[in-house]
Write a protein that holds these residues in place. Structure first.
Motif, mmCIF file in Angstrom:
data_model
loop_
_atom_site.group_PDB
_atom_site.id
_atom_site.type_symbol
_atom_site.label_atom_id
_atom_site.label_comp_id
_atom_site.label_asym_id
_atom_site.label_seq_id
_atom_site.Cartn_x
_atom_site.Cartn_y
_atom_site.Cartn_z
ATOM 1 N N ARG A 135 27.896 -21.556 -72.665
ATOM 2 C CA ARG A 135 26.973 -22.417 -73.393
ATOM 3 C C ARG A 135 26.221 -21.656 -74.484
ATOM 4 N N ASP A 136 26.417 -20.327 -74.529
ATOM 5 C CA ASP A 136 25.722 -19.506 -75.522
ATOM 6 C C ASP A 136 26.755 -18.652 -76.250
ATOM 7 N N PRO A 137 26.788 -18.682 -77.583
ATOM 8 C CA PRO A 137 27.821 -17.936 -78.315
ATOM 9 C C PRO A 137 27.701 -16.426 -78.161
ATOM 10 N N LEU A 138 26.547 -15.943 -77.715
ATOM 11 C CA LEU A 138 26.394 -14.508 -77.514
ATOM 12 C C LEU A 138 27.354 -13.996 -76.445
ATOM 13 N N LYS A 139 27.763 -14.887 -75.529
ATOM 14 C CA LYS A 139 28.662 -14.486 -74.443
ATOM 15 C C LYS A 139 30.132 -14.748 -74.744
ATOM 16 N N PHE A 140 30.416 -15.415 -75.849
ATOM 17 C CA PHE A 140 31.810 -15.775 -76.126
ATOM 18 C C PHE A 140 32.720 -14.548 -76.234
ATOM 19 N N PRO A 141 32.366 -13.498 -76.999
ATOM 20 C CA PRO A 141 33.260 -12.331 -77.050
ATOM 21 C C PRO A 141 33.485 -11.700 -75.682
ATOM 22 N N ASP A 142 32.429 -11.656 -74.844
ATOM 23 C CA ASP A 142 32.587 -11.070 -73.516
ATOM 24 C C ASP A 142 33.555 -11.890 -72.667
ATOM 25 N N PHE A 143 33.399 -13.210 -72.703
ATOM 26 C CA PHE A 143 34.300 -14.060 -71.932
ATOM 27 C C PHE A 143 35.754 -13.863 -72.364
ATOM 28 N N ILE A 144 35.993 -13.887 -73.676
ATOM 29 C CA ILE A 144 37.365 -13.729 -74.161
ATOM 30 C C ILE A 144 37.913 -12.354 -73.786
ATOM 31 N N HIS A 145 37.095 -11.323 -73.900
ATOM 32 C CA HIS A 145 37.557 -9.985 -73.497
ATOM 33 C C HIS A 145 38.000 -9.973 -72.033
ATOM 34 N N SER A 146 37.277 -10.706 -71.175
ATOM 35 C CA SER A 146 37.618 -10.712 -69.748
ATOM 36 C C SER A 146 38.952 -11.391 -69.476
ATOM 37 N N GLN A 147 39.386 -12.264 -70.384
ATOM 38 C CA GLN A 147 40.646 -12.988 -70.212
ATOM 39 C C GLN A 147 41.826 -12.285 -70.894
ATOM 40 N N LYS A 148 41.520 -11.352 -71.789
ATOM 41 C CA LYS A 148 42.569 -10.673 -72.543
ATOM 42 C C LYS A 148 43.084 -9.448 -71.778
ATOM 43 N N ARG A 149 43.886 -8.657 -72.453
ATOM 44 C CA ARG A 149 44.496 -7.500 -71.820
ATOM 45 C C ARG A 149 43.488 -6.382 -71.572
ATOM 46 N N ASP A 150 43.678 -5.676 -70.472
ATOM 47 C CA ASP A 150 42.848 -4.530 -70.130
ATOM 48 C C ASP A 150 43.000 -3.483 -71.228
ATOM 49 N N PRO A 151 41.919 -3.033 -71.846
ATOM 50 C CA PRO A 151 42.055 -2.070 -72.941
ATOM 51 C C PRO A 151 42.579 -0.714 -72.496
ATOM 52 N N VAL A 152 42.525 -0.418 -71.197
ATOM 53 C CA VAL A 152 43.038 0.857 -70.691
ATOM 54 C C VAL A 152 44.531 0.773 -70.398
ATOM 55 N N THR A 153 44.931 -0.268 -69.660
ATOM 56 C CA THR A 153 46.322 -0.361 -69.208
ATOM 57 C C THR A 153 47.213 -1.147 -70.158
ATOM 58 N N GLY A 154 46.625 -2.068 -70.934
ATOM 59 C CA GLY A 154 47.429 -2.892 -71.833
ATOM 60 C C GLY A 154 48.006 -4.127 -71.188
ATOM 61 N N TYR A 155 47.707 -4.377 -69.910
ATOM 62 C CA TYR A 155 48.185 -5.614 -69.293
ATOM 63 C C TYR A 155 47.013 -6.400 -68.737
ATOM 64 N N LYS A 156 47.278 -7.696 -68.463
ATOM 65 C CA LYS A 156 46.219 -8.572 -67.971
ATOM 66 C C LYS A 156 45.935 -8.268 -66.503
ATOM 67 N N ASN A 157 44.651 -8.337 -66.155
ATOM 68 C CA ASN A 157 44.222 -7.954 -64.821
ATOM 69 C C ASN A 157 43.269 -9.014 -64.280
ATOM 70 N N PRO A 158 43.667 -9.751 -63.222
ATOM 71 C CA PRO A 158 42.796 -10.814 -62.702
ATOM 72 C C PRO A 158 41.464 -10.307 -62.159
ATOM 73 N N VAL A 159 41.380 -9.010 -61.839
ATOM 74 C CA VAL A 159 40.110 -8.467 -61.358
ATOM 75 C C VAL A 159 39.038 -8.637 -62.433
ATOM 76 N N ARG A 160 39.401 -8.368 -63.678
ATOM 77 C CA ARG A 160 38.447 -8.483 -64.773
ATOM 78 C C ARG A 160 37.986 -9.934 -64.927
#
Length: 475
Positions: A135-160
């Motif tokens: 509901r707040d755009p300040l959190k939008f980048p964080d939410f999308i990052h959590s759904q995208k690929r892990d920046p360390v491994t390069g694959y998607k991780n449901p833990v995130r």
């Protein structure tokens, strides 16, 4: 001279397109082979930056036919005159996947409509869901990052994903839709669309009305089973794109009823939920749907990149009589979307044909990437040479606001559970069972403390909701 003669981009005839210019039959290639250099240089630049979200999409042209005059509510010409037709372009998309991802992934679907009105471009940039995760755009980048690929491994991780959601119960309403049967629509023709945000209309008397836009599929709703979606992801990852294109080629033109929920401005102050909260819906009993027209897709693009890939949507494209609202997510998107288009396509992206208004454009912007010839006058205002001037007749009525400027906690005292629970109870028992199984399966490799926290949230929506998931993950 042959009409089919191959030329360079500069129009120069090409004498040889099979073999490079070399120093001898086995010698190195010469840099003076300008045709080769041009081909390689353009090839390196064939891809524009991918959209951060909504990267994979399909689209088509069509028309919107007004069936109910709305002049009592809005001065927008697109909403006046029964039978009025307005051309449009509609782009569908998945949200989290990359350009080459499968059309059948479990994901919200973008539903973005560009109306070419006589007063300029009007974009309704929504999804196939009436709410969103934040509901707040300040959190939008964080939410999308959590759904995208892990920046360390390069694959998607449901833990995130689940770690983020454990701390973000405002997402529960959208999550319930995502993991229900409607999280896997059968192509793009068999799903509804929503403007999702609250927008406004205003009339000639200066009255304002808050509105939500709904696009109801006249093809009905069809969803894929998880097994079928997984099969198609491997055998036909472009399934939805192909289905839309081929249906239009067969002249099976898909249609949607265009409907509004309308709330008088004053009623927003006392409504049972914050009407500008993107995680909430308005009750259809309180504000029933008002059908105003029919939207039809009836023409495929001639070139996918030219139209679908370069189509640039923004909720800031609003015509006189249709405005924004205090919806925080909408306010953020009013900046973020056109800014993303300038990054992807250049500062003059609205000169690209698919984004270009049909009416006359007159402003003082000039030069830059993709710039076209100016308007024949100097580039400043006010001026003494008769350049375009402002038009006070399209001024929006003032919006009354109050309060101190602060970073208010929109979660405090906000009920994130009731609407998600109500939706859960609306589902048939077999769909609840499928949904909770899908959620549980995504949690199998997630640490137990994260799983427990999420189950607490689901249980607050409805005790049975949390109980079913807990049983299926072995807690």
């Amino acid at each position: 001279m042959s009409a089919n003669r191959l030329t360079t981009a500069g129009g120069h005839p090409v004498s040889e397109n099979q073999h490079s210019l070399t120093a001898g039959p086995n010698g190195p290639i010469l840099i003076q082979d300008t045709h080769l250099i041009e081909k390689l240089a353009h090839f390196n630049r064939e891809r524009i930056p991918e959209r951060v979200v909504h990267a994979k999409g399909a689209g088509a042209f069509g028309t919107f036919r007004l069936t109910k005059d709305m002049s009592d509510f809005s001065i927008a010409r697109v909403l006046q005159g029964v039978g009025k037709e307005t051309p449009l372009f509609l782009r569908f998309s998945t949200v989290a996947g990359e350009k080459g991802s499968a059309d059948t992934d479990r994901d919200p679907r973008g539903f973005a409509v560009k109306f070419y009105t006589e007063e300029g471009i009007w974009d309704v940039v929504g999804n196939n869901t009436p709410v969103f995760f934040e509901r707040d755009p300040l959190k939008f980048p964080d939410f999308i990052h959590s759904q995208k690929r892990d920046p360390v491994t390069g694959y998607k991780n449901p833990v995130r994903m689940w770690d983020y959601w454990a701390k973000s119960p405002e997402a529960l309403h959208q999550m319930t839709i995502l993991f229900s049967d409607r999280g896997l629509p059968d192509g793009y023709r068999f799903m509804h669309g929503f403007g999702s945000h609250t927008f406004s209309l205003w009339n000639r008397s200066g009255e304002r009305f808050w509105v939500k836009f709904h696009f109801k599929s006249l093809q009905g709703i069809k969803n894929l089973t998880p097994d079928k979606a997984a099969e198609l992801a491997g055998t036909d990852p472009d399934y939805a794109t192909r289905d839309l294109f081929e249906a239009i080629e067969r002249k099976e033109f898909p249609q949607w009823r265009v409907c509004l929920q309308i709330m008088p401005e004053k009623e927003a102050e006392t409504y049972s939920v914050n009407p500008f909260d993107l995680t909430k819906t308005w009750s259809h009993k309180d504000y029933p749907l008002v059908e105003i027209g029919v939207m039809e897709l009836n023409r495929n693009p001639k070139n996918y990149f030219f139209d679908v890939e370069q189509a640039a949507f923004s909720p800031s494209n609003l015509v006189p009589g249709i405005g924004a609202s205090p919806d925080k997510m909408l306010q953020g998107r009013l900046f973020a979307y056109p800014d993303a288009q300038r990054y992807r396509l250049g500062g003059n992206y609205q000169q690209i044909p698919v984004n270009r208004p049909l009416n006359r454009v007159a402003h003082y912007q000039n030069d830059g990437h993709r710039s076209e010839p100016g308007f024949g006058y100097d580039n400043y205002e006010p001026n003494g040479f008769g350049g375009p001037v402002q038009d006070p007749s399209v001024t929006e009525p003032p919006l009354r606001i109050s309060g101190d400027a602060d970073r208010y906690n929109s979660h405090k005292g906000n009920d994130d559970y009731s609407q998600a629970g109500a939706l859960y109870r609306m589902l048939a028992e077999e769909e609840r069972d499928r949904m909770t199984s899908i959620i549980a399966n995504t949690m199998l490799q997630v640490p137990k403390d994260i799983v427990k926290k999420n189950i607490e949230h689901f249980s607050k929506c409805d005790p049975d909701y949390g109980k079913k998931i807990a049983e299926k993950v072995g807690l």
